[in-house]
Write a protein that holds these residues in place. Structure first.
Motif, PDB file in Angstrom:
ATOM      1  N   CYS A 147      33.720 -38.258 -68.649  1.00 22.96           N
ATOM      2  CA  CYS A 147      32.428 -38.941 -68.606  1.00 22.96           C
ATOM      3  C   CYS A 147      32.455 -40.020 -69.673  1.00 22.96           C
ATOM      4  CB  CYS A 147      31.263 -37.977 -68.799  1.00 22.96           C
ATOM      5  SG  CYS A 147      31.127 -37.257 -70.429  1.00 22.96           S
ATOM      6  N   HIS A 148      31.576 -40.982 -69.534  1.00 22.00           N
ATOM      7  CA  HIS A 148      31.546 -42.110 -70.463  1.00 22.00           C
ATOM      8  C   HIS A 148      31.332 -41.611 -71.893  1.00 22.00           C
ATOM      9  CE1 HIS A 148      31.175 -46.372 -71.325  1.00 22.00           C
ATOM     10  NE2 HIS A 148      30.271 -46.016 -72.225  1.00 22.00           N
ATOM     11  N   GLY A 164      35.855 -46.065 -69.409  1.00 18.01           N
ATOM     12  CA  GLY A 164      35.805 -46.586 -68.049  1.00 18.01           C
ATOM     13  C   GLY A 164      37.025 -46.199 -67.255  1.00 18.01           C
ATOM     14  N   ASN A 216      26.667 -37.499 -71.451  1.00 21.89           N
ATOM     15  CA  ASN A 216      26.375 -38.826 -70.914  1.00 21.89           C
ATOM     16  C   ASN A 216      26.608 -38.812 -69.402  1.00 21.89           C
ATOM     17  OD1 ASN A 216      26.217 -41.539 -70.253  1.00 21.89           O
ATOM     18  ND2 ASN A 216      27.303 -42.200 -72.087  1.00 21.89           N
ATOM     19  N   SER A 217      25.570 -39.091 -68.651  1.00 19.82           N
ATOM     20  CA  SER A 217      25.706 -39.106 -67.190  1.00 19.82           C
ATOM     21  C   SER A 217      25.899 -40.519 -66.644  1.00 19.82           C
ATOM     22  CB  SER A 217      24.483 -38.460 -66.537  1.00 19.82           C
ATOM     23  OG  SER A 217      23.315 -39.169 -66.897  1.00 19.82           O
ATOM     24  N   GLN A 218      26.031 -41.498 -67.539  1.00 17.46           N
ATOM     25  CA  GLN A 218      26.282 -42.880 -67.119  1.00 17.46           C
ATOM     26  C   GLN A 218      27.601 -42.925 -66.352  1.00 17.46           C
ATOM     27  OE1 GLN A 218      26.507 -45.533 -70.466  1.00 17.46           O
ATOM     28  NE2 GLN A 218      27.360 -47.200 -69.260  1.00 17.46           N
ATOM     29  N   PRO A 219      27.638 -43.550 -65.193  1.00 15.23           N
ATOM     30  CA  PRO A 219      28.895 -43.603 -64.426  1.00 15.23           C
ATOM     31  C   PRO A 219      29.947 -44.430 -65.145  1.00 15.23           C
ATOM     32  CG  PRO A 219      27.195 -44.929 -63.370  1.00 15.23           C
ATOM     33  CD  PRO A 219      26.545 -44.229 -64.527  1.00 15.23           C
ATOM     34  N   LEU A 220      31.190 -44.060 -64.913  1.00 18.38           N
ATOM     35  CA  LEU A 220      32.297 -44.812 -65.497  1.00 18.38           C
ATOM     36  C   LEU A 220      32.418 -46.157 -64.791  1.00 18.38           C
ATOM     37  CD1 LEU A 220      34.938 -41.981 -65.915  1.00 18.38           C
ATOM     38  CD2 LEU A 220      33.653 -43.119 -67.722  1.00 18.38           C
ATOM     39  N   GLU A 221      32.426 -47.227 -65.543  1.00 23.34           N
ATOM     40  CA  GLU A 221      32.536 -48.566 -64.982  1.00 23.34           C
ATOM     41  C   GLU A 221      33.989 -48.895 -64.682  1.00 23.34           C
ATOM     42  OE1 GLU A 221      30.425 -51.605 -67.088  1.00 23.34           O
ATOM     43  OE2 GLU A 221      28.812 -50.228 -67.599  1.00 23.34           O
TER      44      GLU A 221
END
Length: 140
Positions: free
Chosen positions: A64-65, A84, A124-129
């Motif tokens: 995860c990020h 990322g 962190n649930s932000q998607p990997l860019e």
């Protein structure tokens, strides 16, 4: 690089309570990760080994990020932060001692030995860019 030891790297050793290490010739990827954590108020493994992060914090099943990723390599390991993915699915890792500098490099997932996250910090649930970075060729 140079004849003098980097004050920034020596400061990383001090941040993780390893004042006895007075050289930037000692592989310093774990010092970079540890110094980032300590400076953010999170206790690091406080050890100079990348493998020390395999038992630090809590285990994650995948990246995860911002998570810590630990890799195998010839002669030891490597550790950094996932930031990322590249278009081929390789992990983009912010790390120290990647080509003797702090940088973002791409790493194949087949070298991963673990993903970790600090205890008591929301994941962190932000998607990997998706982005591009050069492949890592030299780390410790």
């Amino acid at each position: 690089k140079g004849a003098e030891h980097s004050p920034e790297i020596l400061g990383m050793w001090r941040a993780i309570k390893r004042r006895g290490i007075q050289s930037d010739e000692v592989p310093w990827c774990a010092a970079f990760v540890g110094a980032c954590l300590e400076r953010a108020g999170i206790r690091s493994s406080r050890f100079e080994s990348a493998a020390s992060y395999l038992t630090w914090g809590m285990r994650l099943d995948g990246p995860c990020h911002g998570c810590i990723v630990i890799f195998s390599r010839n002669g030891g390991g490597h550790v950094g932060f996932v930031v990322g993915l590249d278009p081929d699915g390789r992990l983009l890792v912010l790390g120290g001692n990647q080509g003797d500098e702090v940088s973002v490099k791409a790493f194949p997932r087949d070298r991963v030995t673990g993903y970790r996250w600090p205890v008591d910090v929301a994941i962190n649930s932000q998607p990997l860019e998706i982005a591009r970075a050069d492949m890592s060729r030299s780390e410790a």
